[in-house]
Structure formats: structure tokens, C-alpha cells
Motif scaffolding. Structure first.
Motif, short mmCIF file in Angstrom:
data_model
loop_
_atom_site.label_atom_id
_atom_site.label_comp_id
_atom_site.label_asym_id
_atom_site.label_seq_id
_atom_site.Cartn_x
_atom_site.Cartn_y
_atom_site.Cartn_z
N THR A 113 0.84 -1.19 0.00
CA THR A 113 0.00 0.00 0.00
C THR A 113 0.88 1.24 0.00
O THR A 113 2.03 1.19 0.47
CB THR A 113 -0.95 0.01 1.22
N ALA A 114 0.36 2.32 -0.57
CA ALA A 114 1.07 3.61 -0.58
C ALA A 114 0.04 4.72 -0.45
O ALA A 114 -0.97 4.72 -1.15
CB ALA A 114 1.87 3.78 -1.88
N LEU A 115 0.29 5.64 0.48
CA LEU A 115 -0.62 6.75 0.72
C LEU A 115 0.10 8.06 0.46
O LEU A 115 1.28 8.21 0.80
CB LEU A 115 -1.13 6.76 2.17
N VAL A 116 -0.61 9.01 -0.13
CA VAL A 116 -0.09 10.36 -0.36
C VAL A 116 -1.08 11.33 0.29
O VAL A 116 -2.25 11.39 -0.09
CB VAL A 116 0.05 10.67 -1.85
N MET A 117 -0.59 12.08 1.29
CA MET A 117 -1.44 12.98 2.08
C MET A 117 -0.98 14.42 1.88
O MET A 117 0.20 14.72 2.01
CB MET A 117 -1.36 12.60 3.56
N GLU A 118 -1.91 15.30 1.56
CA GLU A 118 -1.58 16.71 1.36
C GLU A 118 -1.28 17.35 2.71
O GLU A 118 -2.09 17.30 3.63
CB GLU A 118 -2.75 17.42 0.68
N THR A 119 -0.12 17.98 2.80
CA THR A 119 0.42 18.40 4.09
C THR A 119 -0.47 19.41 4.81
O THR A 119 -0.75 19.26 6.00
CB THR A 119 1.82 19.00 3.90
N ARG A 120 -0.92 20.43 4.13
CA ARG A 120 -1.60 21.54 4.80
C ARG A 120 -3.10 21.33 5.00
O ARG A 120 -3.74 22.12 5.68
CB ARG A 120 -1.38 22.84 4.02
N THR A 121 -3.66 20.26 4.42
CA THR A 121 -5.10 20.03 4.54
C THR A 121 -5.45 18.69 5.16
O THR A 121 -6.56 18.53 5.68
CB THR A 121 -5.78 20.12 3.16
N GLY A 122 -4.55 17.71 5.07
CA GLY A 122 -4.87 16.36 5.51
C GLY A 122 -5.61 15.54 4.46
O GLY A 122 -5.97 14.39 4.72
N ARG A 123 -5.84 16.13 3.27
CA ARG A 123 -6.56 15.40 2.22
C ARG A 123 -5.71 14.25 1.69
O ARG A 123 -4.52 14.42 1.41
CB ARG A 123 -6.94 16.33 1.06
N LEU A 124 -6.32 13.09 1.53
CA LEU A 124 -5.65 11.94 0.93
C LEU A 124 -5.77 12.07 -0.59
O LEU A 124 -6.86 11.94 -1.15
CB LEU A 124 -6.28 10.64 1.42
N HIS A 151 -5.58 -2.30 2.18
CA HIS A 151 -4.57 -2.58 3.22
C HIS A 151 -4.23 -1.33 4.03
O HIS A 151 -3.86 -1.44 5.19
CB HIS A 151 -3.30 -3.14 2.57
N ALA A 152 -4.34 -0.16 3.42
CA ALA A 152 -4.00 1.08 4.12
C ALA A 152 -4.88 1.31 5.34
O ALA A 152 -4.44 1.94 6.31
CB ALA A 152 -4.13 2.26 3.15
N PHE A 153 -6.12 0.80 5.29
CA PHE A 153 -7.06 1.02 6.38
C PHE A 153 -7.33 -0.24 7.19
O PHE A 153 -7.70 -0.14 8.36
CB PHE A 153 -8.41 1.50 5.83
N LEU A 154 -7.19 -1.40 6.57
CA LEU A 154 -7.71 -2.63 7.17
C LEU A 154 -6.63 -3.58 7.68
O LEU A 154 -6.91 -4.73 7.98
CB LEU A 154 -8.60 -3.37 6.15
N VAL A 155 -5.39 -3.10 7.76
CA VAL A 155 -4.30 -3.89 8.32
C VAL A 155 -3.61 -3.06 9.41
O VAL A 155 -3.19 -1.93 9.15
CB VAL A 155 -3.27 -4.30 7.25
N ALA A 156 -3.50 -3.63 10.59
CA ALA A 156 -2.73 -3.00 11.66
C ALA A 156 -1.38 -3.70 11.74
O ALA A 156 -1.32 -4.94 11.77
CB ALA A 156 -3.47 -3.09 12.99
N VAL A 378 4.22 10.89 2.39
CA VAL A 378 4.03 9.61 1.72
C VAL A 378 4.43 8.47 2.65
O VAL A 378 5.47 8.54 3.32
CB VAL A 378 4.86 9.53 0.42
N VAL A 379 3.62 7.43 2.70
CA VAL A 379 3.96 6.20 3.41
C VAL A 379 3.82 5.04 2.43
O VAL A 379 2.83 4.95 1.70
CB VAL A 379 3.06 5.99 4.64
N VAL A 380 4.82 4.16 2.43
CA VAL A 380 4.83 2.97 1.57
C VAL A 380 5.03 1.75 2.46
O VAL A 380 5.90 1.76 3.35
CB VAL A 380 5.97 3.03 0.53
N VAL A 381 4.24 0.70 2.24
CA VAL A 381 4.39 -0.57 2.96
C VAL A 381 4.33 -1.70 1.95
O VAL A 381 3.43 -1.74 1.11
CB VAL A 381 3.28 -0.77 4.02
N LEU A 382 5.29 -2.63 2.04
CA LEU A 382 5.26 -3.87 1.26
C LEU A 382 5.35 -5.03 2.23
O LEU A 382 6.28 -5.12 3.04
CB LEU A 382 6.42 -3.89 0.26
#
Length: 424
Positions: A113-124, A151-156, A378-382
Motif C-alpha cells: 500500500t502507498a498513501l499520499v497525504m496533502e500536508t496543509r489540509t490532511g486530504r488523501l 490494506h492502508a485502512f484494514l491492516v494494523a 508519503v507512506v509505503v508498505v510492502l
């Protein structure tokens, strides 16, 4: 005897009285919509399919209630025929997916999974998952094939060494250390009968900045020994690591973080470098975004709306110092010539059958683009990469680099080249 009366067949399949609402990207691009016959259509194909989810469908293909993803989470609005606009940016989503899918294939990881979050707003802007999932194809057994899962939301999972950046920020915030504070960091030491190891060879004496560069378990835990464990836990609370719903409206896997009074000496040590507790990748990207946003935590946002109210976690100078250290010590595989990028790698053992596996790891990278004045986090998980290259620096960092390169191109930002030597 009379012949049975036959009911005439409907020439057309029945259409829902209210067409199911449309899911739109932030620019209005339709991501999921209903046909005139009531079937769900996916104009962008497999892109963001795990986030969007899917609905029931009868033999004619007519959609019923939502079963997964936003189709389920936004059921009341969609069933009432209301359209919902998301924060996802189709171009950024595609960039993240292409980088992630290539890495899953090359590393033979089970998923990523890879997430990109806008810094000043928190928007994904992007929530990429892989392997690819086609929501219009026959659905596999969900227990045997997790390609449908967001996986970004449903895996701890354990954040591993990405946590060291947040522990360092807590130390700076509590004025228990500076980036130049020196610690004696042998390659291993014992705590309450357990041995704490480092992986990357390094000098015996390290500054806090070098602890981050060499990802020293010994160094960060020894420095954190001078901080009240309740202060680290309080930081984790402020970063919403204990919050089961940091983003209202979407279902998440529950984080698992024990309270500090239940930590023994080894549990506290492990927590300083990201072991012994579980958070989702969404929790992690929002936490790192607090460093990007000069210490202000913003709740992540997937459904378009007013930005959430920020919470001060770190002083601005603390966040900038940590970003400076993560830029100067960034993994070579994440560097992009001519641009300021920074971040922290992680390689976390996965618990299998109640014990840490020696073969199953999560490779992680969390960072900022650009790192001097971040626009996105950005967060990346493999999960479970195979072969000789399993570490975050070798597997996840290149995904971050590819996303960064694509974003700088999308933004039209040229590299900052040094002045050429004068011709003689």
C-alpha cells in the motif's frame, strides 16, 4: 382442466427506483457510477478499486447494498442516490499505483500500500493498494485472496524503525536531547534479560541525527531512557495511535497500543523503535504529516469537506529539525538528484503464530516531498517481500522515490541544479 396461466416476462430488467449515487474524484472524475439498468460501473478501471469497494449484485448485475470499501461505509448516502466527492486526485493515484504495483511484482511481496497525504489540509490524494483488483470480475474467496482489501485502512502492523523519527521528535519536544546529543551505541546491549541489536554497522558514538541515519535501535532506546515513558505514550496519543477512528466515516482495523503502566522495561524500549504495538498505515501517514506540517496534526480526510481542526503536537522547530535530519540521512535509494526529499525506513518483523517470524517482514518508508517545504507526506508498505532484498531501504524507499519523481514532474518543479563551473 385448464392450462396454467403463464405470467408475461419483463422485457427489461427492473431498474432501481433511485439510482445508486456516484463516487467522484476531487476534480469531478466519476470513479463509480450506476448504469441506467442499475449496474455499478468503474470508469477508471482497477484504479482505487480497493478504496471504492463493491456492492451486491443480482444475476442481472443490478447493484444492491455496499459490501466493502466506500460502497459500504457510505451506504446511506449512496443508497439514497446522493453523489459523494472524494479527495483522491486521479493523477496522483495513478502515480502511486504504478510505482507500488511495479515494486510488488519485482519484490514478490504478498501485498502493498502507498498513501499520499496533502500536508496543509490532511486530504488523501492517493490511497494505492496492490495487487490489482478488478471490481467487475468474478470475486475470489475473500479469505484466500486479499487483493480486494484496502490494506492502508484494514491492516494494523508494527511501524518498525519509522517510529524512531517520532521518538526523536518526542525527545526534542521534551528537551531531553538535541540533534547533536551524543549517545554510546554499541551494536547490542541487554535490557531485562533481552538483547537489543542494531543491524547497520556504525561508529560506537552517535549523535541523535546519526541514530536516525544509521537506524540504531540501541541509540534511540538509550536516549529515550532519559524520558518518562508516559511522555512517549502521550505523544502517541496526540498522534492518534490509540484512536480507532482517526478519520470518521471509514472503517479501520483497530490499533493496539498498551498503556504505559503495562509496559515493562523491554516493552518501553521496543516501543521507542516501533515494536510491540500495531497501527494502520493511515495512522502512520497522519503522524508523519505532523512533522511535515511543522508539528501540527491534521486528521486525514477522504471525503471532500472542510479541513479538520489541527492539533499542536510538536513545536515548529522540532518538526523542522527532525525533517532536516531525515533529509541529510535519507536512504540512498530514496534520494532524487536536484530535489530535497527526506524520510525514514523501517523493516518490521511480522508476528506469525504468536512469534516474530525470521522470514516474514514488512518493508516501510515514510517521508516528505519536498522535505524543506513539504507539500505531501508519503507512506509505503510492502508485506513479505521475498529474496535477498527485503529491507525498507531496498524495497519501499525506491517506491517513494518514484512517487516523488512523478509528483515533481506533475507540479512542474525543475531540479535545483548547482551552478555550472565557469568555462575557461
Amino acid at each position: 382442466r385448464h392450462a396454467p396461466q403463464l405470467q408475461p416476462r419483463d422485457p427489461q430488467p427492473k431498474v432501481r427506483s433511485v439510482p445508486r449515487g456516484t463516487l467522484l474524484a476531487h476534480d469531478g472524475t466519476p470513479l463509480v457510477m450506476s448504469s441506467t439498468a442499475g449496474a455499478r460501473l468503474y470508469p477508471t478501471g482497477v484504479s482505487a478499486s480497493q478504496v471504492l469497494g463493491f456492492a451486491e449484485r443480482d444475476p442481472r448485475g443490478v447493484a444492491g447494498r455496499g459490501l466493502s470499501g466506500l460502497e459500504r461505509d457510505l451506504e446511506s448516502a449512496l443508497a439514497a442516490g446522493r453523489d459523494v466527492r472524494l479527495t483522491l486526485d486521479p493523477a496522483v493515484q495513478s502515480l502511486a499505483e504504478q510505482a507500488l504495483w511495479g515494486a510488488i511484482e519485482s519484490s514478490k511481496a504478498d501485498w502493498g500500500t502507498a498513501l499520499v497525504m496533502e500536508t496543509r489540509t490532511g486530504r488523501l490524494l492517493a490511497v494505492a493498494n496492490g495487487p490489482r483488483f478488478d471490481p467487475q470480475a468474478p470475486r475470489p474467496d475473500p479469505a484466500a485472496d486479499v487483493s480486494w482489501r484496502n490494506h492502508a485502512f484494514l491492516v494494523a502492523l508494527e511501524p518498525g524503525s519509522t517510529m524512531k523519527a517520532l521518538t526523536a521528535a518526542a525527545l526534542l519536544e521534551q528537551r531531553k536531547a538535541s540533534l547533536g546529543t551524543v549517545v554510546d551505541a554499541p551494536m547490542y546491549y541487554r535490557v531485562a534479560g533481552w538483547t537489543i541489536h542494531d543491524v547497520v554497522s556504525h561508529p560506537r558514538k552517535l549523535t541523535l541525527a546519526e541514530v536516525l541515519k544509521y537506524s540504531s535501535n540501541v541509540g534511540i532506546s538509550k536516549l529515550a531512557a532519559g524520558m518518562d515513558r508516559r511522555k512517549l505514550y502521550a505523544t502517541m496519543e496526540q498522534l492518534h495511535f490509540t484512536d480507532p477512528r482517526p478519520m470518521p466515516g471509514s472503517r479501520l482495523e483497530q490499533p493496539k497500543v498498551r498503556r504505559p503502566e503495562l509496559w515493562g522495561p523491554t516493552e518501553y524500549v521496543n516501543a521507542t523503535f516501533g515494536q510491540g504495538f500495531l497501527i494502520t498505515p493511515l495512522h502512520l501517514v497522519a503522524a508523519f504529516n505532523a512533522l511535515a506540517n511543522d508539528g501540527l496534526y491534521l486528521p486525514p480526510q477522504l471525503v471532500q469537506g472542510p479541513a479538520g481542526e489541527g492539533e499542536r503536537v510538536f513545536r515548529p522547530e522540532v518538526a523542522r529539525d527532525v525533517r532536516k535530519a531525515l533529509t541529510e540521512g535519507v536512504a540512498p535509494q530514496a534520494k532524487l538528484e536536484g530535489y530535497a526529499v527526506g524520510g525514514k525506513t523501517g523493516t518490521a518483523q511480522v508476528v506469525v503464530d504468536g512469534r516474530y517470524s525470521r522470514t516474514v517482514y514488512n518493508a516501510l518508508f515514510a517521508g516528505f516531498i519536498p522535505s524543506d517545504k513539504p507539500r505531501v507526506t508519503v507512506v509505503v508498505v510492502l508485506h513479505h517481500p521475498k529474496g535477498p532484498r527485503i529491507h525498507g531501504s531496498m524495497v519501499a524507499a525506491p517506491v517513494f522515490r518514484e512517487i516523488a519523481a512523478g509528483l515533481f514532474s506533475l507540479w512542474g518543479e525543475p531540479p535545483r541544479l548547482e551552478a555550472s563551473p565557469k568555462s575557461r
